[in-house]
Design a protein around this motif. Structure first.
Motif, mmCIF file in Angstrom:
data_model
loop_
_atom_site.group_PDB
_atom_site.id
_atom_site.type_symbol
_atom_site.label_atom_id
_atom_site.label_comp_id
_atom_site.label_asym_id
_atom_site.label_seq_id
_atom_site.Cartn_x
_atom_site.Cartn_y
_atom_site.Cartn_z
ATOM 1 N N VAL A 41 -0.775 4.032 4.366
ATOM 2 C CA VAL A 41 -1.567 3.023 5.073
ATOM 3 C C VAL A 41 -2.054 3.590 6.409
ATOM 4 N N THR A 42 -3.295 3.230 6.759
ATOM 5 C CA THR A 42 -3.867 3.666 8.033
ATOM 6 C C THR A 42 -4.040 2.473 8.959
ATOM 7 N N LYS A 58 0.817 -1.209 0.000
ATOM 8 C CA LYS A 58 0.000 0.000 0.000
ATOM 9 C C LYS A 58 0.857 1.269 0.000
ATOM 10 N N HIS A 99 -6.707 1.761 10.546
ATOM 11 C CA HIS A 99 -8.017 1.175 10.224
ATOM 12 C C HIS A 99 -7.885 0.144 9.094
ATOM 13 N N GLU A 100 -7.119 0.478 8.060
ATOM 14 C CA GLU A 100 -6.922 -0.458 6.941
ATOM 15 C C GLU A 100 -6.189 -1.713 7.406
ATOM 16 N N LYS A 110 -8.569 -3.906 9.344
ATOM 17 C CA LYS A 110 -9.537 -4.524 8.434
ATOM 18 C C LYS A 110 -8.925 -5.720 7.696
#
Length: 115
Positions: A77-78, A72, A80-81, A84
């Motif tokens: 990139v976060t 990514k 949250h990602e 998930k």
């Protein structure tokens, strides 16, 4: 699909419902309180971390995070990602099944010894 409610839409609890929960705690709340008061919850957390490290789960999750961040782009990139992507993989597998079974057995033993 008349009559079916969207699962994500839940009515706000009424003051009476909130008062009822305070007066009559759920079984889960009672168990959690007993675990916290006795210090057993903290011991179980420590054991859980130990078991997940032993079976390689923690290293596997780190590797998945690194791989995803590399694909990514580290700067985009976060958290949250990441959550998930790795949550479904983190919950599956033999290691976590055996660890889960051990934790449940320890909780059952604790509850049996306190009644």
């Amino acid at each position: 699909m008349l009559g079916r409610r969207n699962a994500s839409i839940q009515p706000h609890p009424t003051p009476d419902a909130e008062m009822e929960r305070e007066i009559h705690p759920t079984l889960q709340q009672i168990v959690n309180l007993k675990l916290v008061e006795s210090g057993e919850k903290e011991r179980l957390k420590e054991l859980l971390v130990e078991r997940l490290v032993e079976c390689g789960w923690k290293d596997e999750m780190k590797a998945l995070c690194r791989e995803f961040a590399k694909k990514k782009g580290r700067d985009t990139v976060t958290v949250h990602e990441l959550v998930k992507v790795i949550t479904p993989k983190g919950r599956g597998g033999f290691c976590t099944d055996s660890v889960r079974a051990e934790m449940l057995q320890r909780i059952r033993s604790f509850l049996a010894s306190t009644t």
